[in-house]
Design a protein around this motif. Structure first.
Motif, PDB file in Angstrom:
ATOM      1  N   ASN A   1       0.712  -1.125   0.021  1.00  0.00           N
ATOM      2  CA  ASN A   1      -0.066  -0.078  -0.042  1.00  0.00           C
ATOM      3  C   ASN A   1       0.848   1.349   0.050  1.00  0.00           C
ATOM      4  OD1 ASN A   1      -2.617   1.235  -0.045  1.00  0.00           O
ATOM      5  ND2 ASN A   1      -2.422   1.841   2.153  1.00  0.00           N
ATOM      6  N   ASN A   2       1.979   1.210   0.955  1.00  0.00           N
ATOM      7  CA  ASN A   2       2.748   2.418   0.902  1.00  0.00           C
ATOM      8  C   ASN A   2       3.475   2.671  -0.494  1.00  0.00           C
ATOM      9  OD1 ASN A   2       2.166   2.997   3.458  1.00  0.00           O
ATOM     10  ND2 ASN A   2       3.780   1.718   4.206  1.00  0.00           N
ATOM     11  N   ALA A   3       4.060   1.484  -1.173  1.00  0.00           N
ATOM     12  CA  ALA A   3       4.474   1.500  -2.455  1.00  0.00           C
ATOM     13  C   ALA A   3       3.531   2.093  -3.529  1.00  0.00           C
ATOM     14  CB  ALA A   3       4.966   0.165  -3.013  1.00  0.00           C
ATOM     15  N   PHE A   4       2.383   1.768  -3.328  1.00  0.00           N
ATOM     16  CA  PHE A   4       1.320   2.219  -4.425  1.00  0.00           C
ATOM     17  C   PHE A   4       1.266   3.555  -4.196  1.00  0.00           C
ATOM     18  CE2 PHE A   4      -3.185   3.493  -4.548  1.00  0.00           C
ATOM     19  CZ  PHE A   4      -3.418   3.161  -6.087  1.00  0.00           C
ATOM     20  N   MET A   5       0.971   4.193  -2.846  1.00  0.00           N
ATOM     21  CA  MET A   5       0.993   5.598  -2.423  1.00  0.00           C
ATOM     22  C   MET A   5       2.163   6.338  -3.090  1.00  0.00           C
ATOM     23  SD  MET A   5      -2.137   5.896  -1.326  1.00  0.00           S
ATOM     24  CE  MET A   5      -2.124   7.335  -0.702  1.00  0.00           C
ATOM     25  N   GLN A   6       3.449   5.831  -3.103  1.00  0.00           N
ATOM     26  CA  GLN A   6       4.376   6.425  -3.599  1.00  0.00           C
ATOM     27  C   GLN A   6       4.311   6.648  -5.107  1.00  0.00           C
ATOM     28  OE1 GLN A   6       8.078   4.681  -2.154  1.00  0.00           O
ATOM     29  NE2 GLN A   6       7.520   5.384   0.020  1.00  0.00           N
ATOM     30  N   LEU A   7       3.906   5.763  -5.718  1.00  0.00           N
ATOM     31  CA  LEU A   7       3.802   5.735  -7.287  1.00  0.00           C
ATOM     32  C   LEU A   7       2.524   6.672  -7.799  1.00  0.00           C
ATOM     33  CD1 LEU A   7       4.145   1.906  -8.071  1.00  0.00           C
ATOM     34  CD2 LEU A   7       5.612   3.975  -9.151  1.00  0.00           C
TER      35      LEU A   7
ATOM     36  N   ASP B   1       2.496   9.576  -7.194  1.00  0.00           N
ATOM     37  CA  ASP B   1       3.267  10.705  -7.490  1.00  0.00           C
ATOM     38  C   ASP B   1       4.291  10.525  -8.642  1.00  0.00           C
ATOM     39  OD1 ASP B   1       2.449  12.306  -5.417  1.00  0.00           O
ATOM     40  OD2 ASP B   1       3.840  11.627  -3.916  1.00  0.00           O
ATOM     41  N   SER B   2       4.186   9.742  -9.493  1.00  0.00           N
ATOM     42  CA  SER B   2       4.760   9.336 -10.959  1.00  0.00           C
ATOM     43  C   SER B   2       4.051   9.841 -11.990  1.00  0.00           C
ATOM     44  CB  SER B   2       5.093   7.996 -10.855  1.00  0.00           C
ATOM     45  OG  SER B   2       3.843   7.058 -10.879  1.00  0.00           O
ATOM     46  N   SER B   3       4.651   9.630 -13.248  1.00  0.00           N
ATOM     47  CA  SER B   3       4.196   9.911 -14.346  1.00  0.00           C
ATOM     48  C   SER B   3       2.718   9.053 -14.885  1.00  0.00           C
ATOM     49  CB  SER B   3       5.055   9.916 -15.369  1.00  0.00           C
ATOM     50  OG  SER B   3       5.630   8.698 -15.805  1.00  0.00           O
ATOM     51  N   LEU B   4       2.207   9.664 -15.831  1.00  0.00           N
ATOM     52  CA  LEU B   4       0.977   8.631 -16.575  1.00  0.00           C
ATOM     53  C   LEU B   4       1.495   7.386 -16.860  1.00  0.00           C
ATOM     54  CD1 LEU B   4      -2.010   9.373 -16.770  1.00  0.00           C
ATOM     55  CD2 LEU B   4      -1.521  10.010 -19.002  1.00  0.00           C
ATOM     56  N   ILE B   5       2.681   7.377 -17.785  1.00  0.00           N
ATOM     57  CA  ILE B   5       3.400   6.200 -18.087  1.00  0.00           C
ATOM     58  C   ILE B   5       3.355   5.172 -16.812  1.00  0.00           C
ATOM     59  CG2 ILE B   5       5.219   5.155 -19.375  1.00  0.00           C
ATOM     60  CD1 ILE B   5       3.280   6.072 -21.277  1.00  0.00           C
ATOM     61  N   GLN B   6       4.381   5.580 -15.951  1.00  0.00           N
ATOM     62  CA  GLN B   6       4.409   4.852 -14.841  1.00  0.00           C
ATOM     63  C   GLN B   6       3.108   4.339 -13.916  1.00  0.00           C
ATOM     64  OE1 GLN B   6       7.274   7.767 -13.037  1.00  0.00           O
ATOM     65  NE2 GLN B   6       8.653   6.205 -13.247  1.00  0.00           N
ATOM     66  N   MET B   7       2.053   5.330 -13.786  1.00  0.00           N
ATOM     67  CA  MET B   7       1.145   4.641 -13.374  1.00  0.00           C
ATOM     68  C   MET B   7       0.290   3.520 -13.933  1.00  0.00           C
ATOM     69  SD  MET B   7      -0.959   7.884 -12.010  1.00  0.00           S
ATOM     70  CE  MET B   7      -0.287   9.234 -10.931  1.00  0.00           C
ATOM     71  N   ASN B   8       0.326   3.453 -15.249  1.00  0.00           N
ATOM     72  CA  ASN B   8      -0.232   2.442 -16.086  1.00  0.00           C
ATOM     73  C   ASN B   8       0.465   1.268 -16.480  1.00  0.00           C
ATOM     74  OD1 ASN B   8      -3.450   3.647 -16.900  1.00  0.00           O
ATOM     75  ND2 ASN B   8      -1.871   5.536 -16.635  1.00  0.00           N
ATOM     76  N   ARG B   9       1.536   1.089 -16.057  1.00  0.00           N
ATOM     77  CA  ARG B   9       2.448  -0.015 -16.284  1.00  0.00           C
ATOM     78  C   ARG B   9       1.857  -1.369 -15.390  1.00  0.00           C
ATOM     79  NH1 ARG B   9       8.344   2.533 -15.563  1.00  0.00           N
ATOM     80  NH2 ARG B   9       8.296   3.306 -17.860  1.00  0.00           N
ATOM     81  N   SER B  10       1.797  -2.524 -16.249  1.00  0.00           N
ATOM     82  CA  SER B  10       1.032  -3.658 -15.796  1.00  0.00           C
ATOM     83  C   SER B  10       1.435  -4.124 -14.507  1.00  0.00           C
ATOM     84  CB  SER B  10       1.279  -4.867 -16.749  1.00  0.00           C
ATOM     85  OG  SER B  10       2.664  -5.151 -16.857  1.00  0.00           O
ATOM     86  N   THR B  11       2.720  -4.070 -14.045  1.00  0.00           N
ATOM     87  CA  THR B  11       2.985  -4.025 -12.813  1.00  0.00           C
ATOM     88  C   THR B  11       2.471  -3.357 -11.592  1.00  0.00           C
ATOM     89  OG1 THR B  11       4.854  -2.340 -12.953  1.00  0.00           O
ATOM     90  CG2 THR B  11       5.474  -4.819 -13.163  1.00  0.00           C
ATOM     91  N   LEU B  12       2.060  -2.242 -11.898  1.00  0.00           N
ATOM     92  CA  LEU B  12       1.221  -1.322 -11.029  1.00  0.00           C
ATOM     93  C   LEU B  12      -0.228  -2.084 -10.875  1.00  0.00           C
ATOM     94  CD1 LEU B  12       1.032   0.593  -8.735  1.00  0.00           C
ATOM     95  CD2 LEU B  12       0.546   2.250 -10.528  1.00  0.00           C
TER      96      LEU B  12
END
Length: 295
Positions: free
Chosen positions: A172-178, A180-191
């Motif tokens: 959950n903490n890792a998700f909250m940090q992400l 604050d990332s870019s649109l591309i990073q937010m939409n990667r399959s790993t997330l």
């Protein structure tokens, strides 16, 4: 712990619920002539944005994809007749910081202004007093998370519960940090996998802990109501998305939704019954190679 909470806030409205209805729709869609599948790109977003996720970056992504149809996580009081309803003074209020509309709302409005042929359609349910509901839910969620942390720190969980809570907190903490990332990073399959993991733990482990632990039991009614509403809302949103896919053929469709909803929408669209209605394309792929019609 003597904690008194207000009565559970749950919006009431007439809503089509249940996966039985969706299953029937998917089954009977096979009775129609097979259309050419729509090209579908799901954009998961953080509604209030961040330093890298701005109105400009969202607009640039939409403009690059050049969709025929944009489905938005808004309701029919905000979007009608393929357009976002005009509100006098809205852009001035946004510029002054008085009105904080979601970044995707502002980006899509700008995109349609320059591309009048694009159709915009809502797929969310109507929530009475939406701002009040969101504020209440956020306050309750914050208090619930703080209480969970205290229960863990005070050793009020058994060994297996503590171990499971540590895993939940980590992802959950890792998700909250992400966020604050870019649109591309937010939409990667790993997330997307991370989101599915979080939702599963919240619907099972956190629910069980909340209902059984004395310090968390005051949150029980609220937590159950929110999980039930989440499932009802997801089913209704999927139904509206299905309606749009079934009404269109060989179109490029962008679905913009809050990041937590993305995984469930993806899972719904990946059902084998949907193969004739849509072909999912990742955001990264769509930005690298904008989709074109099949002729």
């Amino acid at each position: 712990m003597n904690l008194k909470l207000h009565m559970v806030y749950k919006p009431y409205f007439k809503i089509w619920t249940g996966w039985l209805l969706l299953s029937c729709l998917l089954l009977f869609s096979g009775l129609y002539a097979n259309p050419s599948p729509n090209r579908v790109i799901i954009i998961g977003t953080k509604h209030n944005g961040n330093k890298m996720l701005t109105v400009k970056s969202m607009y640039n992504a939409i403009n690059r994809i050049n969709p025929d149809l944009i489905l938005m996580e808004l309701d029919s009081t905000i979007i009608t007749n393929c357009s976002i309803n005009k509100v006098w003074g809205a852009q001035t209020a946004e510029w002054l910081g008085i009105w904080k509309n979601p970044i995707e709302y502002r980006a899509v409005r700008k995109y349609q202004k320059k591309n009048k042929q694009v159709c915009i359609s809502p797929f969310d349910v109507f929530i009475p007093n939406r701002k009040t509901y969101i504020a209440y839910h956020q306050a309750m969620e914050k208090s619930h998370q703080e209480t969970l942390s205290k229960v863990y720190q005070q050793g009020l969980m058994n060994n297996s519960e503590s171990a499971e809570y540590e895993k939940y907190s980590e992802i959950n903490n890792a998700f909250m940090q992400l966020l604050d990332s870019s649109l591309i990073q937010m939409n990667r399959s790993t997330l997307t996998d991370t989101i599915e993991n979080i939702l599963y733990k919240e619907k099972h482990f956190i629910r069980r802990l909340t209902l059984q632990n004395p310090a968390l039991q005051p949150f029980g009614n609220w937590y159950n109501a929110q999980l039930d509403f989440w499932d009802e809302r997801s089913a209704a949103m999927n139904k509206k998305i299905w309606d749009q896919l079934n009404a269109n053929s060989n179109k490029t469709i962008v679905i913009i939704t809050g990041l937590l909803h993305k995984a469930e929408i993806e899972n719904f669209l990946q059902k084998k019954e949907m193969v004739d209605l849509c072909k999912l394309i990742t955001l990264e792929s769509a930005l690298s190679n904008p989709p074109v019609p099949d002729f």
